[in-house]
Design a protein around this motif. Structure first.
Motif, PDB file in Angstrom:
ATOM      1  N   THR A  21      -3.436  45.176  42.595  1.00  0.00           N
ATOM      2  CA  THR A  21      -3.065  44.425  41.399  1.00  0.00           C
ATOM      3  C   THR A  21      -4.143  44.568  40.335  1.00  0.00           C
ATOM      4  OG1 THR A  21      -1.896  42.788  42.740  1.00  0.00           O
ATOM      5  CG2 THR A  21      -2.410  42.153  40.488  1.00  0.00           C
ATOM      6  N   MET A  22      -3.693  44.690  39.081  1.00  0.00           N
ATOM      7  CA  MET A  22      -4.625  44.754  37.960  1.00  0.00           C
ATOM      8  C   MET A  22      -4.338  43.614  36.991  1.00  0.00           C
ATOM      9  SD  MET A  22      -5.180  47.722  35.054  1.00  0.00           S
ATOM     10  CE  MET A  22      -3.807  47.137  34.034  1.00  0.00           C
ATOM     11  N   LEU A  23      -5.382  42.954  36.531  1.00  0.00           N
ATOM     12  CA  LEU A  23      -5.298  41.961  35.472  1.00  0.00           C
ATOM     13  C   LEU A  23      -6.054  42.479  34.263  1.00  0.00           C
ATOM     14  CD1 LEU A  23      -5.882  38.541  37.282  1.00  0.00           C
ATOM     15  CD2 LEU A  23      -3.845  39.166  35.984  1.00  0.00           C
ATOM     16  N   VAL A  24      -5.456  42.350  33.093  1.00  0.00           N
ATOM     17  CA  VAL A  24      -6.160  42.720  31.869  1.00  0.00           C
ATOM     18  C   VAL A  24      -6.021  41.587  30.867  1.00  0.00           C
ATOM     19  CG1 VAL A  24      -4.109  43.996  31.066  1.00  0.00           C
ATOM     20  CG2 VAL A  24      -6.323  44.359  29.950  1.00  0.00           C
ATOM     21  N   SER A  25      -7.163  41.131  30.358  1.00  0.00           N
ATOM     22  CA  SER A  25      -7.184  40.135  29.301  1.00  0.00           C
ATOM     23  C   SER A  25      -7.342  40.883  27.987  1.00  0.00           C
ATOM     24  CB  SER A  25      -8.345  39.161  29.502  1.00  0.00           C
ATOM     25  OG  SER A  25      -8.449  38.289  28.395  1.00  0.00           O
ATOM     26  N   TYR A  26      -6.212  41.065  27.306  1.00  0.00           N
ATOM     27  CA  TYR A  26      -6.206  41.714  25.997  1.00  0.00           C
ATOM     28  C   TYR A  26      -6.083  40.594  24.972  1.00  0.00           C
ATOM     29  CZ  TYR A  26      -4.637  44.699  22.137  1.00  0.00           C
ATOM     30  OH  TYR A  26      -4.500  45.347  20.919  1.00  0.00           O
ATOM     31  N   VAL A  27      -7.192  40.140  24.468  1.00  0.00           N
ATOM     32  CA  VAL A  27      -7.244  38.929  23.651  1.00  0.00           C
ATOM     33  C   VAL A  27      -6.166  39.013  22.559  1.00  0.00           C
ATOM     34  CG1 VAL A  27      -8.702  37.497  22.161  1.00  0.00           C
ATOM     35  CG2 VAL A  27      -9.712  38.759  24.083  1.00  0.00           C
ATOM     36  N   PRO A  28      -5.202  38.035  22.565  1.00  0.00           N
ATOM     37  CA  PRO A  28      -5.259  36.731  23.237  1.00  0.00           C
ATOM     38  C   PRO A  28      -4.339  36.573  24.445  1.00  0.00           C
ATOM     39  CG  PRO A  28      -3.762  36.619  21.400  1.00  0.00           C
ATOM     40  CD  PRO A  28      -4.194  38.045  21.509  1.00  0.00           C
ATOM     41  N   VAL A  29      -3.815  37.623  25.091  1.00  0.00           N
ATOM     42  CA  VAL A  29      -2.888  37.465  26.204  1.00  0.00           C
ATOM     43  C   VAL A  29      -3.501  38.029  27.485  1.00  0.00           C
ATOM     44  CG1 VAL A  29      -0.865  37.607  24.710  1.00  0.00           C
ATOM     45  CG2 VAL A  29      -1.741  39.683  25.794  1.00  0.00           C
ATOM     46  N   VAL A  30      -2.954  37.572  28.636  1.00  0.00           N
ATOM     47  CA  VAL A  30      -3.341  38.097  29.938  1.00  0.00           C
ATOM     48  C   VAL A  30      -2.112  38.723  30.579  1.00  0.00           C
ATOM     49  CG1 VAL A  30      -4.254  37.570  32.225  1.00  0.00           C
ATOM     50  CG2 VAL A  30      -5.160  36.384  30.221  1.00  0.00           C
ATOM     51  N   VAL A  31      -2.233  39.967  31.019  1.00  0.00           N
ATOM     52  CA  VAL A  31      -1.124  40.697  31.639  1.00  0.00           C
ATOM     53  C   VAL A  31      -1.524  41.088  33.052  1.00  0.00           C
ATOM     54  CG1 VAL A  31       0.186  42.866  31.615  1.00  0.00           C
ATOM     55  CG2 VAL A  31      -0.095  41.560  29.515  1.00  0.00           C
ATOM     56  N   GLN A  32      -0.592  40.878  33.987  1.00  0.00           N
ATOM     57  CA  GLN A  32      -0.794  41.279  35.382  1.00  0.00           C
ATOM     58  C   GLN A  32       0.136  42.435  35.702  1.00  0.00           C
ATOM     59  OE1 GLN A  32      -0.731  38.144  38.385  1.00  0.00           O
ATOM     60  NE2 GLN A  32       0.403  39.477  39.745  1.00  0.00           N
ATOM     61  N   SER A  33      -0.353  43.407  36.448  1.00  0.00           N
ATOM     62  CA  SER A  33       0.458  44.579  36.766  1.00  0.00           C
ATOM     63  C   SER A  33       0.138  45.089  38.161  1.00  0.00           C
ATOM     64  CB  SER A  33       0.193  45.700  35.744  1.00  0.00           C
ATOM     65  OG  SER A  33       0.855  46.894  36.128  1.00  0.00           O
TER      66      SER A  33
END
Length: 300
Positions: A189-201
């Protein structure tokens, strides 16, 4: 089709169609239209808010789960705001509706349901294999991603920032530049915080930035490209719909069912016949006219 198209539609009907008399028949049918057994209705309503139409209801590589709100202002035990809410699984490329579930809230005499979003996604995606599902934070959780991987289905979705599975490093954005990215990884699993949202993939596994100008990670680009199928379906239905003004919610559900079938039929027909009316700007209207005539011709 919508009321403004009645005149055009009538011009294509057979010559023996007596408009005033037959329209009266149609309105009479709509008035008495029911989908429920009166003898058993009361007992089934005690455990199922959707009992009035439940018996009738049972029925790409990238798909999407999202919510649809069907406008309705009448009396209904599970009405949300100004309408009835449905959860829809759509093909991303064509907006073909694969599966759909009504949102009925807490059932009578039943405890409040926990992890409803997880259950809904798993039930909607039953039968999928090797696909990727995109959804928003109304459904997303780390547990759901792990359960989907067990049936070889990956996912991309935004995550609510109050989820305990998100590391604090990704939530602390106070001193971070807007549109900057911070990543976190597990083995699947990867989490990325791309300000201002958080996406999980569970579909992406590295820090890939294909666009050096926007500095958007690949996970953000893929999420943006695969999240709009249900919105496209809503636009298609808003142009031509079988819905009529009514205070009976089962009729609204039935009309939505007809609209979904008509959209799916159009998608399948144009896929099989890609050259049909290729240069026409009104392909879907022409398809619906031909569909309606084909369905009623044998009964006239």
């Amino acid at each position: 089709m919508s009321g403004k198209n009645h005149t055009t539609w009538a011009h294509h009907l057979p010559a023996n169609f007596q408009s005033n008399h037959d329209y009266a028949k149609i309105f009479q049918i709509l008035r008495i239209l029911r989908f429920n057994n009166r003898e058993t209705c009361s007992s089934r309503k005690q455990n199922d808010k959707f009992a009035a139409i439940h018996d009738l209801w049972t029925f790409g590589a990238f798909v999407i789960v999202d919510q649809q709100l069907v406008a309705f202002r009448g009396n209904c035990p599970f009405r949300q705001y100004c309408g009835l809410k449905f959860c829809i699984l759509c093909d991303n490329e064509t907006s073909y509706v694969w599966n759909i579930q009504p949102y009925t809230g807490k059932q009578p005499n039943q405890p409040s349901e926990e992890n409803r979003g997880l259950r809904v996604v798993l039930e909607l995606s039953y039968g999928l294999k090797g696909h990727n599902i995109t959804f928003d934070n109304a459904f997303k959780s780390y547990e759901l991603g792990q359960m989907l991987l067990k049936i070889t289905v990956t996912m991309i979705g935004t995550v609510r920032k109050n989820k305990p599975s998100i590391p604090t490093e990704l939530l602390n954005t106070k001193n971070k530049e807007v549109f900057s990215s911070t990543f976190a990884f597990t083995n699947n699993t990867m989490l990325v915080s791309y300000v201002p949202v958080v996406v999980q993939s569970t579909f992406h596994f590295n820090k890939n930035f294909p666009n050096s100008v926007s500095k958007k990670p690949q996970a953000i680009l893929d999420y943006n490209q695969t999240k709009g199928a249900v919105d496209t379906y809503d636009k298609m239905v808003s142009c031509y719909t079988s819905k009529r003004k009514t205070k009976r919610w089962p009729v609204v559900v039935f009309s939505n069912f007809v609209d979904i079938s008509a959209v799916n039929g159009y998608i399948l027909f144009t896929k099989v016949n890609p050259n049909w009316k290729q240069n026409s700007l009104a392909k879907r209207r022409l398809f619906l006219e031909n569909l309606g005539i084909s369905l009623v011709q044998i009964h006239i």
